[in-house]
Design an enzyme around this catalytic site. Structure first.
Site, mmCIF file in Angstrom:
data_model
loop_
_atom_site.group_PDB
_atom_site.id
_atom_site.type_symbol
_atom_site.label_atom_id
_atom_site.label_comp_id
_atom_site.label_asym_id
_atom_site.label_seq_id
_atom_site.Cartn_x
_atom_site.Cartn_y
_atom_site.Cartn_z
ATOM 1 N N HIS A 60 0.892 -1.161 0.000
ATOM 2 C CA HIS A 60 0.000 0.000 0.000
ATOM 3 C C HIS A 60 0.931 1.211 0.000
ATOM 4 C CE1 HIS A 60 -2.317 -3.052 2.299
ATOM 5 N NE2 HIS A 60 -3.352 -2.515 1.714
ATOM 6 N N ASP A 113 2.468 1.837 3.321
ATOM 7 C CA ASP A 113 3.381 0.807 3.876
ATOM 8 C C ASP A 113 4.815 1.242 3.588
ATOM 9 O OD1 ASP A 113 1.097 -0.740 4.335
ATOM 10 O OD2 ASP A 113 1.348 -1.883 2.476
ATOM 11 N N MET A 118 2.605 -5.781 -7.924
ATOM 12 C CA MET A 118 1.305 -5.187 -7.585
ATOM 13 C C MET A 118 1.496 -4.078 -6.566
ATOM 14 S SD MET A 118 -1.150 -5.269 -4.897
ATOM 15 C CE MET A 118 -1.446 -6.828 -4.077
ATOM 16 N N GLU A 166 -11.003 -6.150 -5.150
ATOM 17 C CA GLU A 166 -11.026 -7.188 -4.113
ATOM 18 C C GLU A 166 -12.248 -7.036 -3.222
ATOM 19 O OE1 GLU A 166 -7.448 -7.588 -1.879
ATOM 20 O OE2 GLU A 166 -8.439 -8.633 -0.238
ATOM 21 N N LYS A 216 -14.894 -8.130 -0.042
ATOM 22 C CA LYS A 216 -14.957 -8.635 1.341
ATOM 23 C C LYS A 216 -16.340 -8.272 1.865
ATOM 24 C CE LYS A 216 -12.441 -8.521 5.775
ATOM 25 N NZ LYS A 216 -11.303 -7.914 6.513
ATOM 26 N N GLU A 223 -9.961 -13.050 -2.609
ATOM 27 C CA GLU A 223 -9.178 -13.525 -1.465
ATOM 28 C C GLU A 223 -9.893 -14.697 -0.800
ATOM 29 O OE1 GLU A 223 -7.275 -10.819 1.358
ATOM 30 O OE2 GLU A 223 -8.066 -12.053 2.991
ATOM 31 N N HIS A 242 -11.941 -13.953 2.348
ATOM 32 C CA HIS A 242 -13.115 -13.088 2.197
ATOM 33 C C HIS A 242 -14.319 -13.830 1.636
ATOM 34 C CE1 HIS A 242 -10.199 -9.433 2.034
ATOM 35 N NE2 HIS A 242 -10.091 -10.136 3.130
ATOM 36 N N ASP A 263 -5.463 -13.305 -3.870
ATOM 37 C CA ASP A 263 -4.934 -13.210 -2.492
ATOM 38 C C ASP A 263 -5.105 -14.565 -1.833
ATOM 39 O OD1 ASP A 263 -5.614 -9.797 -1.244
ATOM 40 O OD2 ASP A 263 -4.151 -10.631 -2.660
ATOM 41 N N ASP A 308 -11.943 -12.036 9.734
ATOM 42 C CA ASP A 308 -10.920 -12.237 8.700
ATOM 43 C C ASP A 308 -9.615 -12.705 9.343
ATOM 44 O OD1 ASP A 308 -9.504 -9.990 6.180
ATOM 45 O OD2 ASP A 308 -9.503 -12.176 6.385
ATOM 46 N N ASP A 352 -6.960 -14.332 7.885
ATOM 47 C CA ASP A 352 -5.731 -14.194 7.074
ATOM 48 C C ASP A 352 -4.674 -15.215 7.494
ATOM 49 O OD1 ASP A 352 -5.965 -10.557 6.867
ATOM 50 O OD2 ASP A 352 -6.849 -12.130 5.614
ATOM 51 N N ASP A 369 -1.794 -12.943 0.995
ATOM 52 C CA ASP A 369 -2.252 -11.819 1.810
ATOM 53 C C ASP A 369 -2.632 -12.378 3.169
ATOM 54 O OD1 ASP A 369 -4.839 -9.255 1.659
ATOM 55 O OD2 ASP A 369 -3.063 -9.518 2.885
#
Ligand code: DIG
Ligand code: MN
Ligand code: MN
Length: 389
Positions: free
Chosen positions: A56, A59, A90, A183, A185, A219, A222, A247, A257, A259, A289
């Site tokens: 991102h 980040d 990406m 994406e 969710k 994902e 999700h 993802d 979530d 992950d 992810d």
């Protein structure tokens, strides 16, 4: 001793900075690990054998960084990429962390926030392209509501469409070699998030000005949160030629979530997912992810990253064995056998076919009596996964 399940660049395994850089904070506890710099994270990913790193905007470059700091950070990051050979396939925008986005970004009720979201995304797209990204992900984590009293869903969809259209036109004007991957969710952090599943986005994409530039980034977690079969969502995206990114992680159905490390919970569905991706020849990134358990230190984070890639390769080998298993393939051949009892072959419609079909006498009882041997087929599948075939 290195065995056959070591990650290689051709496997295209990637991780976001926010995944291996996750310090272990959760809604009920403080961070448990040191915050590593983007440069340190690039070197960590190189050490474990990853192909690429994603990010991102914030980040990499803090939201309040001065221009000189931004330039230094990007310069150091580029140097780490050059030193390690790690690529940036990406990029994406953080449109969910800053309080400005508390009521959404593109769908916010405040026109100033919607405009700021576009400005922030344009800058983040520029940064992603500068670092080599070819896919740009949009996860609308705040595009939703706690109460439907606050927003008209039709207006929200129009704003979402306007925002994405503006940005596809921006990319075309700048002549960037870039596609968008949306994406889905269903909820978290909002009570309800708009366009909650991959299927929702596949329909929405067709309403955009440039649908050819826009695909999906499904994902695992999700779709599982909604109790859905993830491989079926992937198959629909592939069928629509819209699987631009993916993802990978894992998730218990009907929970927040999680992950989780890829392949660590839903063994059978991860097997069928990897089998599908390998059978169709998906050539995109295998992006994880996900993040390590909060119990882990930095060495544990490396275990998480290695385990993610290793598990994918283990499932890939199991898929090869399934495809080569004589008894399994024999059962599938039996199932696919043409009835040979004079049933009309109803491919595409024709008046002649319709007439023949209308006049055919079906033995309905025989149709229902046929045993399909799925118990045996599934048992054999399980035995491949468990390593006894
Ligand atoms: C959450 O699953 C989202 C964010 O981490 C990011 O925007 C996107 C990219 O993979 N996934
Ligand atoms: Mn997730
Ligand atoms: Mn994701």
């Amino acid at each position: 001793m290195a065995d056959a399940y070591q990650p290689k660049p051709e496997h295209r395994f990637t991780f976001g900075l926010w995944t291996v850089g996750n310090p272990g904070r959760d809604p009920f506890g403080e961070p448990v690990r040191p915050v590593l710099s983007p440069v340190e994270l690039v070197h960590l990913l190189a050490e474990v054998g990853a192909y690429g790193v994603n990010f991102h905007d914030n980040d990499l470059v803090p939201i309040d960084a001065a221009a000189a700091d931004r330039d230094r950070i990007v310069r150091d990051f580029k140097a780490a990429l050059a030193d390690t050979g790690i690529t940036v396939p990406m990029a994406t925008t953080n449109l969910f962390g800053d309080p400005a986005f508390k009521d959404g970004a593109f769908t916010s009720n405040d026109a100033r926030v919607r405009a700021y979201a576009l400005q922030k995304t344009m800058r983040a797209i520029d940064l992603g392209v500068e670092l080599g990204a070819k896919v740009y992900v949009f996860w609308g984590g705040r595009e939703g509501v706690e109460t439907d009293a606050s927003k008209d869903p039709l207006e929200a969809l129009k704003r979402y469409r306007d925002g994405l259209n503006f940005l596809t036109h921006y990319v075309k004007d700048r002549k960037y070699d870039l596609v968008f991957a949306l994406e889905a969710k269903p909820n978290e952090p909002r009570h309800d998030i708009y366009l909650p599943t991959t299927g929702s986005f596949l329909a929405f994409i067709e309403t955009l000005d440039h649908p050819e530039m826009v695909g999906v980034n499904p994902e695992v977690a999700h779709e599982h949160m909604s109790g859905l079969n993830f491989m079926h969502a992937i198959a629909q995206a592939w069928d629509a030629k819209k699987l631009f990114h993916i993802d990978l992680n894992d998730q218990a159905f009907g929970r927040y979530d999680q992950d989780l490390r890829f392949g660590s919970h839903s063994i059978k569905s991860c097997f069928f997912l990897v089998k599908f991706l390998e059978d169709v020849g998906y050539a995109g990134m295998r992006h994880f992810d996900s993040h390590a358990y909060r119990t882990e230190d930095v060495e544990g984070v490396k275990d998480f990253a290695r385990g993610s890639m290793r598990s994918y390769l283990l499932y890939k080998e199991k898929a090869r064995r399934w495809n080569e298993d004589k008894e399994i393939q024999g059962l599938l051949k039996e199932l696919a056998a043409a009835p040979g009892d004079g049933t009309p072959d109803v491919g595409r419609y024709s008046a002649a076919t319709a007439e023949k079909l209308a006049g055919h006498a079906f033995d309905r009882k025989a149709l229902g009596a046929r045993g399909l041997k799925y118990e045996r087929l599934d048992q054999l599948t399980l035995e491949v996964i468990l390593g006894v075939r």
